[in-house]
Scaffold this motif. Structure first.
Motif, PDB file in Angstrom:
ATOM      1  N   ASN A 101      53.420  12.240  30.250  1.00 55.97           N
ATOM      2  CA  ASN A 101      53.732  11.418  31.617  1.00 55.97           C
ATOM      3  C   ASN A 101      52.965  10.044  31.498  1.00 55.97           C
ATOM      4  N   ARG A 102      51.907   9.864  30.710  1.00 55.02           N
ATOM      5  CA  ARG A 102      51.202   8.667  30.616  1.00 55.02           C
ATOM      6  C   ARG A 102      51.910   7.695  29.823  1.00 55.02           C
ATOM      7  N   VAL A 103      52.501   8.078  28.568  1.00 55.30           N
ATOM      8  CA  VAL A 103      53.043   7.207  27.695  1.00 55.30           C
ATOM      9  C   VAL A 103      54.417   6.739  28.327  1.00 55.30           C
ATOM     10  N   THR A 104      55.264   7.700  28.813  1.00 57.20           N
ATOM     11  CA  THR A 104      56.511   7.317  29.533  1.00 57.20           C
ATOM     12  C   THR A 104      56.433   6.818  30.690  1.00 57.20           C
ATOM     13  N   LYS A 105      55.268   6.824  31.357  1.00 59.31           N
ATOM     14  CA  LYS A 105      55.086   6.348  32.820  1.00 59.31           C
ATOM     15  C   LYS A 105      55.774   7.244  33.714  1.00 59.31           C
ATOM     16  N   GLY A 106      55.523   8.579  33.764  1.00 55.36           N
ATOM     17  CA  GLY A 106      56.291   9.377  34.465  1.00 55.36           C
ATOM     18  C   GLY A 106      57.793   9.762  34.447  1.00 55.36           C
ATOM     19  N   ARG A 107      58.288   8.909  33.748  1.00 57.09           N
ATOM     20  CA  ARG A 107      59.946   8.943  33.494  1.00 57.09           C
ATOM     21  C   ARG A 107      60.466  10.179  32.775  1.00 57.09           C
ATOM     22  N   ALA A 108      59.820  10.864  31.817  1.00 57.64           N
ATOM     23  CA  ALA A 108      60.313  11.882  31.140  1.00 57.64           C
ATOM     24  C   ALA A 108      60.803  13.014  32.115  1.00 57.64           C
ATOM     25  N   ASP A 109      62.326  13.499  31.620  1.00 58.76           N
ATOM     26  CA  ASP A 109      62.731  14.393  32.239  1.00 58.76           C
ATOM     27  C   ASP A 109      61.772  15.790  32.155  1.00 58.76           C
ATOM     28  N   PRO A 110      61.248  16.299  33.490  1.00 59.20           N
ATOM     29  CA  PRO A 110      60.486  17.405  33.426  1.00 59.20           C
ATOM     30  C   PRO A 110      60.921  18.741  33.119  1.00 59.20           C
ATOM     31  N   GLU A 111      62.138  18.896  32.874  1.00 50.47           N
ATOM     32  CA  GLU A 111      62.336  20.037  32.321  1.00 50.47           C
ATOM     33  C   GLU A 111      62.432  20.225  30.804  1.00 50.47           C
ATOM     34  N   LEU A 112      62.997  18.925  30.245  1.00 49.17           N
ATOM     35  CA  LEU A 112      62.878  18.820  28.785  1.00 49.17           C
ATOM     36  C   LEU A 112      61.241  18.492  28.360  1.00 49.17           C
ATOM     37  N   ALA A 113      60.361  17.937  29.206  1.00 49.06           N
ATOM     38  CA  ALA A 113      59.195  18.054  28.515  1.00 49.06           C
ATOM     39  C   ALA A 113      58.526  19.464  28.794  1.00 49.06           C
TER      40      ALA A 113
END
Length: 531
Positions: A101-113
């Motif tokens: 979340n930090r390095v992608t600034k919260g943009r990462a798809d939550p399901e994939l994460a």
């Protein structure tokens, strides 16, 4: 509809993700699995071949990993006296999620994460169980401080032998499980059912002839990003990206994106973003070196400074641990005049540099007894303003001294965010250096010239995170018979990524895609047997 051959599962691309999908499909009951690889056998392996083979996964501390570890010479287990010198914190699911979340600034798809984090340890376990041999990354992820090997950044293991060995292991385990591999065999286009749009197979170019291959369970696309195409880099990443050096595989030119688009796949993720590192400016431009591979990376910048040809700093070299900054600083270097920069250290800082990246037989080290002499030498390498170069370092040294005067209890520690800064009540500089700020005063001084090395692109195909099925742009539902894994997967990484999570995601999603394609093949066989 006629075909030249029939398989249960067909995989396109022979890197970590593709081989994981192929071997998993075979282990899950697919009797006939084919992997097609665009590169000839002596140039194969995708980006996997060029990596350090580091995998990020959750673990409960050193004791949790000990049963699976080897020494660098291949001996199983670690000596007791060495174990006592290791400091290693657990890496929890919460830690992994926080880093993403930090390095992608919260943009990462939550399901994939969630898929990545929840399955990371299981994915590594699959590698262990199939004979992959790992050691602790003392040379990459630990510093020897006060008699202890202090591991940092959450990524602690890599495969013995690096990417070369990871690729060799994959080919061996695939062969043992009956996977057929065609080299020099690019996938050309997907074959679909005219009435339903399901993917039925793949058209390939083999031995100079087009062949149509039926895939009962489906086709798994694992052909990587488009980082080896200067045209696509410029189209999606922007002007100037055609000048970046290719860090690894020269065959990743967007084939999977094109095949996916032809059947209406949804494009997903950060198409203007990529993984790009500080890379040796004297490296090959269009493809990585199969001997030095990852050694062209120049990741010692947190210990010193980076200055452009105008003699100015342009990033905070120490705003985070290297694991979380090295994939974005290539982009910042490319923005500079001529797309180059100079990494600079003094004698004390240079002691911490890794020999695998900075040895004299790996890179062109520039050394001088004084900063004035160093500036003179760098002027022949492109430095345009020697006076500004010296002024920038002088200002930095004064800011370091001011901070240390106010904070005498602060101590340099390369294994943690030590807070050694350039910012104090007496003096602040821009950009700041927020960690590992030590004076650059003691000769001999050392510098290397760096540029941007592009590793892989972040934009890819949208998938169902539970199955690896590629989604349709029109319906947002799965395209039956089409799966995706590896660097072709879109939606997880945005602008940046936690180091080592790319190989882990390729393993995790490769296993998911391979498993579901095999299951679908078995269903197809069952239906056909009843007809």
């Amino acid at each position: 509809m006629s075909f030249d051959a029939e398989y249960d599962v067909v995989v396109v691309g022979g890197g970590n993700a593709g081989f994981t999908a192929a071997t998993t499909a075979a282990q899950q009951g697919a009797n006939r699995v084919l992997l097609v690889e665009k590169a000839p056998e002596d140039d194969a392996g995708g980006n996997t071949y060029y990596t350090a083979a580091s995998f990020r996964s959750c673990f409960d501390g050193l004791r949790d990993l000990l049963p699976f570890l080897y020494q660098s010479d291949g001996t199983k287990g670690l000596p007791h006296d060495l174990i006592e010198k290791i400091e290693m914190a657990p890496y929890t699911k919460a830690d992994f999620h926080e880093d993403i979340n930090r390095v992608t600034k919260g943009r990462a798809d939550p399901e994939l994460a969630n898929v990545l984090v929840d399955n990371s340890r299981e994915g590594i376990q699959w590698l262990f169980d199939n004979g992959a041999r790992f050691n602790l990354a003392f040379n990459r992820q630990a510093f020897h401080v006060d008699g202890k090997f202090k591991f940092w950044g959450g990524m602690v293991m890599n495969m013995i032998g690096g990417g070369k060995e990871l690729y060799r292991w994959h080919t061996e385990i695939a062969r043992k499980n009956g996977v057929t591999v065609y080299y020099s065999c690019p996938g050309i286009e997907l074959i679909t059912c005219p009435s339903r749009g399901d993917v039925l197979g793949l058209k390939v170019l083999k031995d100079g002839e087009y062949k149509r291959i039926r895939a009962l369970g489906g086709v798994v696309l694992a052909s990587g990003g488009f980082q080896a195409s200067p045209a696509l880099r410029t189209q999606y990443l922007g002007p100037g990206w055609d000048l970046a050096h290719v860090r690894g595989c020269g065959y990743n030119t967007g084939d999977g994106h094109k095949m996916g688009q032809q059947v209406g796949a949804r494009l997903s993720g950060n198409y203007s973003g990529c993984h790009s590192v500080a890379w040796d400016a004297n490296s090959p431009k269009e493809v990585g070196n199969r001997v030095l591979t990852n050694q062209y990376t120049k990741s010692g910048y947190p210990l010193g400074l980076m200055l452009n040809t105008a003699g100015r700093r342009f990033v905070d070299e120490g705003f985070d641990l290297r694991n979380f900054t090295y994939a974005i600083f290539g982009k910042e270097i490319l923005k500079q005049p001529q797309g180059i920069a100079f990494q600079v250290w003094d004698a004390d800082q240079a002691k911490w540099l890794r020999t695998e990246e900075y040895a004299d037989d790996v890179t062109d080290n520039i050394r001088a007894d004084t900063l004035e002499e160093l500036a003179e030498i760098l002027s022949a390498k492109g430095l345009q303003n020697k006076a500004q170069f010296l002024a920038t370092i002088d200002e930095y040294n004064k800011a370091v001294a001011a901070f240390q005067a106010e904070n005498p209890s602060r101590k340099f520690d390369p294994a943690v965010r030590d807070g050694m800064s350039t910012q104090s009540s007496k003096m602040m500089i821009m950009p700041a250096k927020t960690n590992w700020a030590t004076p650059l005063k003691k000769g001999p001084f050392q510098a290397v010239e760096v540029t941007a090395g592009v590793t892989f692109t972040f934009g890819g195909l949208g998938v169902d995170s539970k199955t690896g099925n590629v989604l349709s742009e029109n319906t947002r539902k799965p395209i039956k018979g089409l799966y995706c894994t590896g660097e072709l997967l879109g939606g997880l990484f945005w602008d940046n990524y936690p180091g080592g999570s790319g190989l882990t995601m390729g393993t995790v999603m490769g296993r998911i895609a391979g498993k579901h394609a095999a299951k679908r093949a078995q269903s197809s066989e069952s239906i056909r047997a009843q007809l």
